[in-house]
Motif scaffolding. Structure first.
Motif, mmCIF file in Angstrom:
data_model
loop_
_atom_site.group_PDB
_atom_site.id
_atom_site.type_symbol
_atom_site.label_atom_id
_atom_site.label_comp_id
_atom_site.label_asym_id
_atom_site.label_seq_id
_atom_site.Cartn_x
_atom_site.Cartn_y
_atom_site.Cartn_z
ATOM 1 N N LEU A 70 8.300 15.265 -4.694
ATOM 2 C CA LEU A 70 6.890 15.111 -5.024
ATOM 3 C C LEU A 70 6.169 14.179 -4.055
ATOM 4 O O LEU A 70 4.969 13.952 -4.177
ATOM 5 N N ASP A 71 6.923 13.643 -3.104
ATOM 6 C CA ASP A 71 6.305 12.701 -2.164
ATOM 7 C C ASP A 71 5.396 13.432 -1.175
ATOM 8 O O ASP A 71 5.553 14.630 -0.903
ATOM 9 N N ASP A 72 4.453 12.652 -0.640
ATOM 10 C CA ASP A 72 3.577 13.165 0.404
ATOM 11 C C ASP A 72 4.376 13.264 1.708
ATOM 12 O O ASP A 72 4.938 12.264 2.161
ATOM 13 N N PHE A 130 0.840 -1.206 0.000
ATOM 14 C CA PHE A 130 0.000 0.000 0.000
ATOM 15 C C PHE A 130 0.875 1.258 0.000
ATOM 16 O O PHE A 130 0.604 2.221 -0.732
ATOM 17 N N ARG A 131 1.911 1.245 0.816
ATOM 18 C CA ARG A 131 2.803 2.416 0.866
ATOM 19 C C ARG A 131 3.463 2.644 -0.493
ATOM 20 O O ARG A 131 3.588 3.775 -0.965
ATOM 21 N N ARG A 142 -4.058 13.354 -2.041
ATOM 22 C CA ARG A 142 -4.081 12.246 -1.104
ATOM 23 C C ARG A 142 -5.264 11.322 -1.374
ATOM 24 O O ARG A 142 -5.125 10.095 -1.363
ATOM 25 N N GLU A 175 -4.833 7.519 -2.624
ATOM 26 C CA GLU A 175 -5.369 6.393 -1.848
ATOM 27 C C GLU A 175 -6.277 5.521 -2.714
ATOM 28 O O GLU A 175 -6.224 4.282 -2.659
ATOM 29 N N ASP A 176 -7.096 6.172 -3.521
ATOM 30 C CA ASP A 176 -7.994 5.412 -4.389
ATOM 31 C C ASP A 176 -7.204 4.564 -5.382
ATOM 32 O O ASP A 176 -7.519 3.395 -5.621
ATOM 33 N N ARG A 199 -13.960 -4.067 -3.274
ATOM 34 C CA ARG A 199 -13.762 -4.008 -4.732
ATOM 35 C C ARG A 199 -13.533 -5.393 -5.324
ATOM 36 O O ARG A 199 -13.935 -5.674 -6.460
ATOM 37 N N ILE A 201 -5.545 1.624 -3.575
ATOM 38 C CA ILE A 201 -6.511 0.554 -3.290
ATOM 39 C C ILE A 201 -6.834 -0.220 -4.562
ATOM 40 O O ILE A 201 -6.929 -1.452 -4.566
ATOM 41 N N HIS A 223 -8.624 0.636 4.476
ATOM 42 C CA HIS A 223 -8.067 0.345 3.145
ATOM 43 C C HIS A 223 -8.259 -1.133 2.780
ATOM 44 O O HIS A 223 -8.611 -1.464 1.642
ATOM 45 N N TYR A 242 0.905 9.207 -5.581
ATOM 46 C CA TYR A 242 0.931 10.589 -5.081
ATOM 47 C C TYR A 242 1.944 11.427 -5.845
ATOM 48 O O TYR A 242 1.739 12.621 -6.066
ATOM 49 N N PRO A 294 -1.368 2.612 6.331
ATOM 50 C CA PRO A 294 -2.350 1.607 5.895
ATOM 51 C C PRO A 294 -3.240 1.185 7.046
ATOM 52 O O PRO A 294 -2.764 0.821 8.125
ATOM 53 N N GLU A 348 -11.808 -1.739 1.895
ATOM 54 C CA GLU A 348 -12.136 -1.234 0.556
ATOM 55 C C GLU A 348 -11.624 -2.177 -0.530
ATOM 56 O O GLU A 348 -12.296 -2.405 -1.545
ATOM 57 N N VAL A 349 -10.432 -2.726 -0.312
ATOM 58 C CA VAL A 349 -9.902 -3.693 -1.282
ATOM 59 C C VAL A 349 -10.818 -4.906 -1.367
ATOM 60 O O VAL A 349 -11.154 -5.383 -2.467
ATOM 61 N N LEU A 405 -3.937 -2.455 -5.379
ATOM 62 C CA LEU A 405 -3.887 -3.621 -4.497
ATOM 63 C C LEU A 405 -5.012 -4.602 -4.800
ATOM 64 O O LEU A 405 -4.844 -5.815 -4.634
ATOM 65 N N TYR A 423 0.830 3.878 -2.965
ATOM 66 C CA TYR A 423 0.418 5.252 -2.639
ATOM 67 C C TYR A 423 1.496 6.242 -3.049
ATOM 68 O O TYR A 423 1.207 7.302 -3.618
ATOM 69 N N ARG A 424 2.739 5.877 -2.784
ATOM 70 C CA ARG A 424 3.846 6.792 -3.097
ATOM 71 C C ARG A 424 3.909 7.073 -4.599
ATOM 72 O O ARG A 424 4.047 8.228 -5.036
ATOM 73 N N PRO A 474 2.370 10.642 4.545
ATOM 74 C CA PRO A 474 1.516 9.647 3.880
ATOM 75 C C PRO A 474 0.635 8.928 4.889
ATOM 76 O O PRO A 474 0.999 8.794 6.063
ATOM 77 N N PRO A 475 -0.524 8.490 4.437
ATOM 78 C CA PRO A 475 -1.435 7.788 5.353
ATOM 79 C C PRO A 475 -0.873 6.426 5.742
ATOM 80 O O PRO A 475 -0.184 5.769 4.960
#
Lengths: 158, 286
Positions: B13-15, A18-19, A32, A36-37, B32, A40, B25, A26, B21, B28-29, A43, A22-23, B18-19
């Motif tokens: 450009l990185d957050d 996930f990280r 954000r 995240e979408d 889906r 997900i 999440h 992003y 996990p 949601e996976v 994944l 996401y990276r 970051p959130p």
């Protein structure tokens, strides 16, 4: 990136992947929520194809995430073409750079774009990138070099 | 952003935060995944339903095809089947075609179990069995028309099926003491009685009994392809070959016989063999 873990389950790898996803998202999207979408979504696809990607899931997830992010940019561009809007405020310079970067990546041939994504988004070494793409190290060097020339030309050396 | 070749090329450009996990999440996976699988099952269901509809349509078309059309499609098979059904004796045989013969005394009839001196016998027997199987399958599949066999050589003096058609003189009634010259089992002279010359063709009255049991050379023999029902007698050429095998050849075909083993004769068509038109064969005397 370490050695692939043969017995790693999707649940075990979830946080790490996930990280990574996401990276990559992003970096291209700057949002954000969107990142995240995309993570997900990437994944979810990894879970569907886990039997084939479980050996080295990180490069696969990174590539899928980057491609999904580029797709989002494409959709946004298409929507803006249909409904042009004037910006209400000052544009974030990072967003401007992301837009330039995405457009530059879109212009790259597929192999060069994958090489850049794996080398600089997933932080893979040349040999890892070569193994992931199924090409030689020399080919990775060549694709990287040509892609960087194109990016410099499109983005300008700043 | 500096486009150097360092791995930190896009780090800015990185957050910055970051959130982490979280369970949300994962949930949601899973959600889906379920949605995707439902769609996939729906697609598979649609494909299966489509195939079922197509299959049933084809079946309906096949069932509602007019009889003349189906008859035209089954012309060859039906013709062969009907021909076999009306044949009085050994109805399941197939006439041998293009058999090769390397011996001076050909063995044109099917004597599959009679040893190696009849090289074409096995193929004939196999063809016979195949034809019987084809007939048993009711001729539903359209068979290609049989090729026209070449004409018989001039002045054929020996009965033969080697060209794919019967060639040679027409057989006539045997010299047995029974009706139509059938062997009765009481004869003392060949071919019904002992003393048959190996390799010689004897004219013979083949009884139409469905037990397929005959008398020849003073012995009892059982047909390898007994007729399923009683029928009229046939005139055939009967021959005993050097390996001890017996067979007949006639315009109706060629079939082999094996020495009787003393087993009771088979029943046929649900009727006892004793109901044959000519009665059962008595054991040869002497």
């Amino acid at each position: 990136m370490g050695q692939p873990v043969e017995t790693e389950s999707f649940d075990d790898a979830f946080d790490r992947l996930f990280r990574i996803a996401y990276r990559a998202a992003y970096r291209l999207l700057g949002s954000r929520e969107d990142a995240e979408d995309v993570a997900i979504d990437a994944l979810t696809r990894a879970a569907l194809h886990w039997r084939t990607v479980h050996a080295e899931p990180a490069p696969w997830v990174t590539t899928v995430s980057a491609h999904l992010a580029i797709d989002i940019w494409r959709r946004r561009k298409r929507a803006q073409t249909l409904e042009p809007t004037t910006p209400s405020g000052p544009i974030d310079p990072l967003d401007s750079r992301r837009l330039d970067l995405v457009q530059a990546l879109q212009r790259l041939p597929r192999r060069q774009r994958d090489t850049i994504v794996l080398r600089y988004f997933a932080d893979l070494s040349e040999s890892q990138t070569a193994r992931t793409l199924g090409v030689s190290n020399g080919s990775v060097k060549q694709h990287t070099s040509r892609a960087m020339v194109s990016l410099k030309r499109d983005l300008g050396e700043r | 952003m500096t486009l150097s070749s360092s791995p930190e090329l896009f780090d800015d450009l990185d957050d910055p935060s970051p959130p982490v996990p979280a369970v949300v999440h994962r949930v949601e996976v899973v959600r889906r995944l379920r949605r995707f699988r439902r769609r996939r099952h729906a697609v598979i269901g649609c494909v299966a339903a489509t195939l079922a509809v197509v299959g049933s349509t084809v079946a309906v078309i096949g069932a509602t095809t007019p009889a003349p059309v189906r008859a035209a499609l089954d012309t060859s098979a039906s013709a062969r089947h009907n021909q076999s059904s009306t044949r009085p004796h050994n109805q399941a045989f197939t006439r041998p075609t293009n058999t090769t013969n390397t011996t001076n005394t050909p063995s044109p009839y099917g004597t599959s179990s009679h040893g190696s001196s009849a090289p074409q016998a096995s193929s004939l027997q196999q063809a016979t069995s195949g034809s019987r199987a084809a007939s048993a399958s009711s001729g539903a599949s359209a068979l290609p028309p049989a090729p026209v066999p070449p004409p018989c050589p001039a002045h054929s003096t020996r009965p033969s099926w080697q060209t794919g058609r019967y060639c040679g003189p027409a057989p006539h009634a045997g010299n047995g003491l029974g009706p139509n010259g059938e062997c009765s089992g009481f004869e003392t002279a060949p071919p019904c009685g002992p003393g048959v010359v190996v390799g010689r063709y004897y004219t013979y009255t083949l009884p139409g009994r469905c037990d397929g049991r005959i008398v020849f050379d003073g012995r009892l023999w059982d047909s390898e392809l007994p007729p399923p029902t009683n029928g009229p007698d046939q005139y055939v050429w009967m021959r005993l070959d050097a390996s001890g095998g017996l067979g007949f050849i006639s315009p109706e075909g060629a079939v082999g016989f094996t020495p009787d083993t003393g087993q009771p004769p088979p029943s046929c068509g649900g009727t006892s063999d004793a109901s044959g038109s000519s009665g059962s064969v008595p054991a040869p005397t002497g």
